[in-house]
Write an enzyme that holds these catalytic residues in place. Structure first.
Site, short mmCIF file in Angstrom:
data_model
loop_
_atom_site.label_atom_id
_atom_site.label_comp_id
_atom_site.label_asym_id
_atom_site.label_seq_id
_atom_site.Cartn_x
_atom_site.Cartn_y
_atom_site.Cartn_z
N CYS A 221 37.55 50.61 41.75
CA CYS A 221 38.22 50.47 40.45
C CYS A 221 38.20 49.08 39.82
CB CYS A 221 39.68 50.89 40.59
SG CYS A 221 39.93 52.45 41.42
N HIS B 119 44.64 47.76 35.88
CA HIS B 119 44.16 47.39 37.21
C HIS B 119 43.35 46.09 37.24
CE1 HIS B 119 43.12 49.20 41.42
NE2 HIS B 119 44.08 48.28 41.44
#
Ligand SMILES: *[C@@H]1O[C@H](CO)[C@@H](O)[C@H](O)[C@H]1NC(C)=O
Ligand SMILES: *[C@@H]1O[C@H](CO)[C@@H](O)[C@H](O)[C@H]1NC(C)=O
Ligand SMILES: *[C@@H]1O[C@H](CO)[C@@H](O)[C@H](O)[C@H]1NC(C)=O
Ligand SMILES: *[C@@H]1O[C@H](CO)[C@@H](O)[C@H](O)[C@H]1NC(C)=O
Ligand SMILES: *[C@@H]1O[C@H](CO)[C@@H](O)[C@H](O)[C@H]1NC(C)=O
Ligand SMILES: *[C@@H]1O[C@H](CO)[C@@H](O)[C@H](O)[C@H]1NC(C)=O
Ligand SMILES: CC(=O)N[C@H]1CO[C@H](CO)[C@@H](O)[C@@H]1O
Length: 509
Positions: free
Chosen positions: A92, A148
């Site tokens: 990610c 993130h």
């Protein structure tokens, strides 16, 4: 609409000091408000809808032959340009860093993986993000969904990194309905702490419990599109929580797949089809707003599918978080009338870092950074020309002097010290996924991906000349290695939501 804007909200926010400093130091202040100061001129603007799906495997979409229904995406891919060699980092945070910076994760310290909510760092602050550059060029810029890229201080968060608005969460994954993130760590003495992680701009959203995030994000995208002045160019970064675990979906989608016996695969299928429907709703909103003819859609997964939670990358080898093709070769397409040639499959090699210069050039923004890894691939994908990209770095990661990594040059792929976990081939047609056993692997592997795209035949001991050439390219790539930020930033208990009114919040670094 004032309260919906990052650059205005600070006037009303309790964290006014921090944000006033941000604003005074230049950067994002105000440029998105005036509208059409676009460097690309007053002609029809090009809107960019960048759809980043989380944890979508190669074999989780209809157009690659999966049993999962994705009619909307299949049609967009068919009418647009399907990308068969669109490479992405394998987890990610590195992917998000590559999109925002146009640089490989190992060049910006993000090569080790996801940023845990206890790590005091983010995307380095000297990176000018693609959003900042588009914002400066007069684009309205919106981030929806998963961030993130760090949140230990406001400077790392989307409002400070080039976005006019943000609606979503800062962390890597959480419950799709309660929007709470639980995290277990030794810094919390083994306890599992929990907090809300959901914001509109900088403000917590506390009244959204029970709403499925895919529906909330689609509704936000549709609202922004319907309120948008179509003469102002728009960049929407739609970074979905779908289809990342925990595996949750509304019942009507779960009910569609009763025949799938594997429980994880069943839920994954439901999530993917919900995402497909939501994207259909968003494209309908673009048509209604008369923006459709001028919108470029980039659709891509952030990494290969995690086979331990229902994804499949069949027939590719491996999983999310591995160096195999299954970790890196992403399901992707582009769609839009500004593509010169459409309705075809593009087989040239491109990489996530390429979107940065490619989209900026399309927006008429000049990029002269000398340390970019990205290449402008617009002419290639728009005209089916050969790709300017002949090589790329899968990843490079040093742990105690041991290098684990991979590079590509034309048809050749070199891997050194790949992790052995999830190194098999996982076909969802099997009643259950095989045991994820660890088989010992050799430490140097060489594949000819033209002849062997599924990585069955290690040629390291037979093609010694090619191996030497690839090794020297690997050494060359290592010369620009930047130390990884996870190693430099140990976990801290300071981020505990208990210190911030039950929410994961900036203010602890
Ligand atoms: C950002 O800072 C790092 C560390 O000081 C430096 O190596 C790098 O070149 C800088 N990057 C940019 C884009 O300015
Ligand atoms: C969220 O909603 C669920 C289901 O109604 C409820 O059990 C839970 O307590 C709620 N959580 C919070 C934090 O309000
Ligand atoms: C798509 O739009 C329809 C009609 O408004 C709505 O009922 C449905 O819930 C939406 N789907 C998603 C996944 O957002
Ligand atoms: C979009 O393009 C189509 C076909 O080229 C055209 O018929 C339609 O009028 C255009 N829509 C708008 C809003 O310009
Ligand atoms: C579009 O395609 C045509 C025909 O292949 C070609 O002549 C032209 O140069 C292309 N235009 C652009 C902008 O790529
Ligand atoms: C795209 O280019 C490839 C390689 O040159 C060629 O095989 C293929 O037929 C082309 N497709 C289209 C639709 O032009
Ligand atoms: C472990 C296992 O049974 N794998 C099988 C899954 O299904 C594919 C396709 O039918 C087979 O090739 C695998 O051997």
């Amino acid at each position: 609409m004032m309260f919906d804007h990052c650059t205005l909200l600070f006037l009303f926010s309790s964290a006014a000091t921090v944000q006033a400093e941000q604003s005074a130091s230049g950067g994002s202040g105000g440029s998105g408000l005036g509208g059409s100061g676009s460097g690309s001129g007053a002609e029809t603007p090009i809107h960019i809808l960048f759809i980043l799906v989380d944890d979508l495997g190669w074999f989780d979409v209809g157009w690659n032959g999966a049993e999962i229904k994705t009619p909307v995406l299949d049609q967009l891919a068919r009418e647009g340009v399907t990308l068969t060699q669109s490479y992405v980092p394998s987890v990610c945070t590195p992917t998000r860093g590559a999109i925002m910076s146009g640089r490989y994760p190992y060049h910006i310290g993000l090569q080790r993986g996801g940023i845990r909510p206890t790590r005091p760092f983010g995307l380095p602050l000297n990176i000018t993000t693609i959003a900042q550059r588009l914002q400066t060029a007069g684009y309205s810029t919106h981030a929806i969904g998963k961030w993130h890229l760090g949140f230990c201080k406001w400077d790392y968060t989307p409002c400070e990194r080039g976005f006019d608005t943000f609606f979503g969460f800062y962390g890597g994954g959480q419950d799709h309905y309660t929007h709470r993130k639980k995290y277990h760590s030794k810094v919390f003495h083994g306890a599992r702490v929990s907090g809300l992680d959901f914001r509109r701009n900088r403000r917590l959203v506390t009244n959204i419990n029970g709403t499925y995030s895919m529906e909330a994000f689609a509704a936000e995208a549709i609202r922004l599109i319907s309120e948008h002045d179509k003469h102002t160019p728009m960049y929407m970064y739609l970074s979905l929580q779908a289809v990342h675990g925990p595996l949750q979906a509304p019942k009507r989608f779960v009910d569609m797949y009763k025949e799938i016996k594997n429980k994880n695969r069943h839920m994954k299928a439901a999530m993917v089809t919900a995402m497909d429907e939501a994207i259909g709703n968003i494209t309908a909103a673009l048509e209604k707003a008369e923006m459709w003819n001028d919108t470029l859609i980039v659709f891509t997964t952030d990494n290969g599918g995690p086979v331990n939670s229902g994804s499949s990358n069949w027939p590719l080898r491996g999983s999310k978080a591995t160096l195999w093709e299954g970790g890196h070769r992403g399901a992707a397409f582009v769609h839009g009338k500004m593509l010169n040639k459409t309705g075809y499959v593009y087989n040239g090699m491109i990489h996530t870092v390429d979107w940065y210069p490619t989209l900026l050039s399309l927006a008429g923004v000049n990029v002269d950074d000398t340390d970019l890894d990205g290449m402008n691939v617009w002419d290639a994908i728009s005209n089916n020309k050969s790709s300017p990209r002949q090589s790329f770095v899968y990843n490079l990661l040093l742990t105690d002097e041991t290098l684990s990594g991979g590079i590509r040059f034309n048809n050749w792929k070199l891997l050194v010290n790949p992790r052995s976990r999830r190194s098999e081939w996982y076909n969802p047609a099997n009643a259950s996924f095989p045991e994820l056993f660890r088989k010992p692997l050799s430490d140097t592997l060489l594949f000819d991906l033209d002849a062997d795209p599924t990585e069955h035949h290690n040629l390291a001991s037979t093609k010694t000349d090619v191996l030497a050439m690839m090794m020297s390219r690997l050494n060359e790539a290592m010369e620009s290695y930047v130390p990884d930020l996870i190693k430099q930033n140990p976990e801290t208990a300071k981020s505990n939501p208990a210190n911030f009114g039950d929410a994961w919040s900036p203010g602890w670094c």
